[in-house]
Design an enzyme around this catalytic site. Structure first.
Site, PDB file in Angstrom:
ATOM      1  N   ASN A 174      -3.888   6.329  -0.511  1.00  0.00           N
ATOM      2  CA  ASN A 174      -3.301   6.445   0.822  1.00  0.00           C
ATOM      3  C   ASN A 174      -2.461   7.710   0.964  1.00  0.00           C
ATOM      4  O   ASN A 174      -2.298   8.226   2.060  1.00  0.00           O
ATOM      5  CB  ASN A 174      -2.465   5.202   1.145  1.00  0.00           C
ATOM      6  CG  ASN A 174      -3.357   4.047   1.588  1.00  0.00           C
ATOM      7  OD1 ASN A 174      -4.528   4.260   1.904  1.00  0.00           O
ATOM      8  ND2 ASN A 174      -2.819   2.847   1.590  1.00  0.00           N
ATOM      9  N   HIS A 181      -2.976  -2.970  -5.871  1.00  0.00           N
ATOM     10  CA  HIS A 181      -3.282  -2.601  -4.493  1.00  0.00           C
ATOM     11  C   HIS A 181      -4.776  -2.753  -4.227  1.00  0.00           C
ATOM     12  O   HIS A 181      -5.586  -1.961  -4.705  1.00  0.00           O
ATOM     13  CB  HIS A 181      -2.817  -1.152  -4.230  1.00  0.00           C
ATOM     14  CG  HIS A 181      -3.093  -0.702  -2.833  1.00  0.00           C
ATOM     15  ND1 HIS A 181      -3.383   0.602  -2.511  1.00  0.00           N
ATOM     16  CD2 HIS A 181      -3.142  -1.403  -1.669  1.00  0.00           C
ATOM     17  CE1 HIS A 181      -3.598   0.690  -1.208  1.00  0.00           C
ATOM     18  NE2 HIS A 181      -3.458  -0.515  -0.686  1.00  0.00           N
ATOM     19  N   GLU A 206      -6.151  -0.289  -7.105  1.00  0.00           N
ATOM     20  CA  GLU A 206      -5.165   0.636  -7.687  1.00  0.00           C
ATOM     21  C   GLU A 206      -4.157  -0.202  -8.468  1.00  0.00           C
ATOM     22  O   GLU A 206      -3.554  -1.133  -7.912  1.00  0.00           O
ATOM     23  CB  GLU A 206      -4.436   1.410  -6.591  1.00  0.00           C
ATOM     24  CG  GLU A 206      -5.198   2.610  -6.083  1.00  0.00           C
ATOM     25  CD  GLU A 206      -4.407   3.388  -5.026  1.00  0.00           C
ATOM     26  OE1 GLU A 206      -4.362   4.625  -5.112  1.00  0.00           O
ATOM     27  OE2 GLU A 206      -3.844   2.769  -4.108  1.00  0.00           O
ATOM     28  N   SER A 214       0.820  -1.218   0.000  1.00  0.00           N
ATOM     29  CA  SER A 214       0.000   0.000   0.000  1.00  0.00           C
ATOM     30  C   SER A 214       0.848   1.261   0.000  1.00  0.00           C
ATOM     31  O   SER A 214       0.309   2.349  -0.180  1.00  0.00           O
ATOM     32  CB  SER A 214      -0.964   0.025   1.177  1.00  0.00           C
ATOM     33  OG  SER A 214      -0.757  -0.968   2.102  1.00  0.00           O
TER      34      SER A 214
END
Ligand code: CAA
Length: 696
Positions: free
Chosen positions: A477, A427, A439, A406
């Site tokens: 993130n 991800h 992702e 991540s």
């Protein structure tokens, strides 16, 4: 006549065949064609009935959404449907594929409806911030009663032909071809001497407690207004004559059309489809993926394996020991039991998945034949490097090697292999068999076919796949880290986690950031903070209250306590009384005198931080287009769909005002609040983020 409608004769029946691929949307040319077709049929000697039928994939997918927000073009759909219903001829709809929105409303304007068993109907306008605006709120309740009609239009769900028949929406369900069935049915009706049967002339249904229904649906929508307004339109179908009810429906439809929610939801509709449409992948063929491996069977690995198994892929799951493998199998079995219960798979599929498709292995050598590997081990670069060295050793040439990291540098991971062109990030978001976002992290060296295969896999798994470049946290993130820091800074200055959660939940987030942190596990953020401090990237005014919580063993829902206390179950969260004293200790340490925050100020700061970082992510090319950021936040971070995403929201509230806010906050902390160059540029050029989406 328009070339979108083919006119033909079968004995006494005039057939209007709709030909507007891909999904027979009811654009202007289709509406005009149907109008002209009705005129022609009525003037055609010997015609006693009209059959409306769709070519291709659908009867009609509804109004043409690309026309929304532009000046309406004649003939308007409600007028066309009234015109069809008022025809002296017998009018029959033969439905296949989907009949959605205006498409179902056309069918409701016909006198009889037949469908094939695979047909689906629905009124999904609420998902576009609207309500059925072509008579659906007036005609459907006359067929089904109020409660069933409200259920159909406030949920927007698609209903199968059998259920629609049971509800009274469809008269006959018959296997076969829509054209042949429709002709035979219409002929039967003529032979039996059936008469016109306009729904508008049927008795209105019984009333319900309208105010209670309005309030209940409004509360359920977390601020979304269109489902609740369906109640008022249906109320008019009961309380007013048909024509007056139609006017009420029309007025509400026009009012909703002017709302920001309509703009946000239509942006989401098109962006969700555009997100995987990348110019760089035009003509690039993905490689075939049938058999994958997942490394690590924790919550994430088991979730990824479940998603793949549910999509029909074979999965080898690698764990370090037989015992860990058994635990991983248990997690997957739990996930599959849930899927069985919800009807996503049947018992036979369930047993085949566990009996054949899933294999738990403990040796890398068992992975020699897989087409693609997803590593989901502990988030530590050294551990990942060891895994990739093993994969490089055993996997067949051309196998794709993906990391579910991540935050970590996908290029650095790729560099440890002899085949960096075959490496990318995939991800997933936990629980990976439920969350829609994926992702696809494209490294410096990732080959286009490998990226294309990532997107093809995402499609297979039913995910919304977003292309991301390599940086700390990728798209989602990275932005989360920034708005979470803004929240922490507000806490130091006097806001409480509970005020922040309440403000953001009022804004429309499913959960505020502190409730989300409790759900995800506070240990995740703790590890990230430790790493950032070690790298010298801590915020200027660093907080420690969250660390104190973790040091005491409180990791959120999984330990029963975090920002909230879950002693009474996960749904009944109450603030944990130990948290505010921890925050006060932080403020005292930093010499801060707390001040009050309104919900409005909390939301503005939080959103300003989110938009500013999003603009940096687009400006640096980590996300290709603003819509990629919008879809990431919508599908992975609980951003309210009716606001379209942070950058659509920014366009709607106005970029100039947002930049002014950011600039004023920068006086407190110039580094954190440094305005994104892209935002400054758009303001200087008087442009919007959406202008960048249009470039493709
Ligand atoms: N108008 C314009 N374009 C539409 C459309 C519509 N109603 N429905 C689908 N499309 C387009 C999509 O944008 C897509 O275009 P691209 O290929 O250029 O991306 C293409 O048709 C195919 O659509 P999907 O990729 O979504 O195909 P699918 O097979 O997965 O799904 C579908 C088909 C179920 C019809 C889905 O597209 C869908 O749900 N469409 C929207 C249906 C809808 O909301 N209808 C109500 C419209 S509002 C209305 O009717 C108001 C009223 O009361 C007057």
């Amino acid at each position: 006549m328009s070339d979108k409608i083919a006119y033909s004769r079968q004995g006494d029946i005039a057939v209007l065949t709709v030909q507007n691929p891909p999904v027979n949307a009811l654009g202007q040319a289709v509406r005009q064609g149907l109008w002209d077709g009705m005129d022609r049929a009525e003037a055609d000697d010997g015609v006693r009935a009209v059959l409306i039928v769709g070519d291709g994939r659908a009867f009609f997918a509804g109004a043409d959404i690309t026309e929304f927000g532009k000046p309406p073009l004649e003939p308007h759909l409600p007028d066309l449907i009234n015109r069809i219903e008022a025809s002296p001829l017998l009018v029959v709809a033969s439905m296949h594929g989907v009949s959605l929105g205006g498409g179902l409303e056309v069918a409701l304007g016909c006198h009889y409806r037949i469908a094939v068993p695979s047909a689906k109907v629905g009124l999904p306008e609420v998902h576009l911030g609207l309500l059925p605006g072509a008579g659906g709120t007036q005609r459907l309740p006359r067929l089904t009663g109020v409660e069933a009609a409200l259920d159909v239009m406030t949920t927007g769900r698609h209903i199968g032909a059998a259920k629609a028949h049971a509800l009274g929406i469809i008269d006959v369900v018959e296997d076969g071809n829509q054209m042949e069935n429709g002709l035979a049915y219409t002929q039967r009706l003529l032979d039996q001497g059936a008469v016109r049967r306009p729904v508008s002339e049927m008795d209105p249904p019984a009333a319900i407690d309208w105010d209670a229904a309005f309030e209940a649906i409004l509360a359920k929508g977390r601020g979304q207004i269109s489902p609740a307004w369906c109640v008022r339109a249906v109320q008019a179908s009961v309380e007013k004559p048909f024509d007056e009810g139609l006017k009420t429906e029309r007025q509400i439809f026009y009012d909703l059309m002017q709302t920001d929610q309509r703009k946000g939801m239509i942006h989401a509709f098109f962006s969700e489809r555009a997100v995987s449409n990348l110019p760089e992948l035009k003509g690039v063929e993905p490689s075939e993926v049938q058999h994958i491996a997942v490394i690590g069977g924790g919550t994430m690995g088991a979730g990824i394996a479940t998603a793949a198994l549910l999509s029909g892929l074979r999965v080898h799951l690698l764990e370090m020991s037989a015992q860990a493998g058994q635990a991983a199998r248990g997690r997957i079995e739990g996930n599959l039991a849930g899927a069985l219960k919800r009807g996503k798979i049947n018992a036979e599929q369930h047993d085949a998945i566990l009996g054949q498709a899933l294999q738990i292995v403990t040796s890398y050598d068992a992975l020699a034949d897989v087409d693609l590997v997803i590593e989901a081990v502990f988030e530590d670069m050294e551990v990942k490097k060891q895994v990739f060295a093993e994969l490089d050793r055993v996997c067949k040439p051309g196998a794709i090697l993906a990391s579910n990291t991540s935050y970590l540098d996908v290029d650095a991971i790729a560099a440890t292999t002899s085949r960096p062109t075959d490496v990318l990030g995939l991800h997933f978001f936990s629980p990976a068999h439920v969350m829609k976002l994926l992702e696809i992290v494209v490294g410096d060296k990732t080959a286009p076919e490998v990226t294309a295969t990532g997107f093809a896999l995402g499609k297979m798994l039913g995910k919304i796949s977003v292309r991301a470049g390599v940086c700390d946290g990728f798209i989602g993130n990275r932005i989360l880290a920034t708005y979470r820091t803004a929240a922490d800074q507000m806490i130091l200055d006097g806001a409480s986690p509970y005020e922040i959660d309440a403000a953001l939940e009022d804004f429309g987030f499913a959960m505020g950031p502190f409730a989300v942190a409790d759900l995800a596990g506070l240990d995740i953020g703790w590890a990230v903070r430790k790493r950032k401090r070690a790298e010298g990237h801590a915020p200027k005014r660093d907080t420690t209250y969250a660390d104190t919580l973790c040091e005491q063993g409180h990791f959120g829902q999984k330990t029963g306590k975090g920002y909230y206390d879950y002693a009474a179950g996960n749904k009944a969260r109450v603030p944990n009384p130990d948290v505010l004293p921890m925050i006060e200790a932080d403020r005292a340490r930093l010499g801060i005198t707390p001040r009050d925050f309104t919900h409005e100020e909390i939301t503005r700061r939080y959103m300003a931080a989110m938009v500013n970082e999003s603009a940096k992510v687009v400006g640096e090319g980590i996300a290709r287009r603003p819509l990629d950021v919008d879809m990431t936040l919508l599908f992975g971070y609980g951003f309210p769909r009716y606001r379209g995403g942070p950058l659509k929201w920014a366009d709607i509230v106005g970029l100039e005002d947002l930049l002014k806010d950011i600039t004023s906050y920068a006086a407190e902390d110039p580094e954190f609040w440094a305005p994104a160059p892209l935002l400054e540029q758009l303001v200087a050029e008087n442009k919007t983020f959406d202008d960048l989406n249009k470039k493709g």
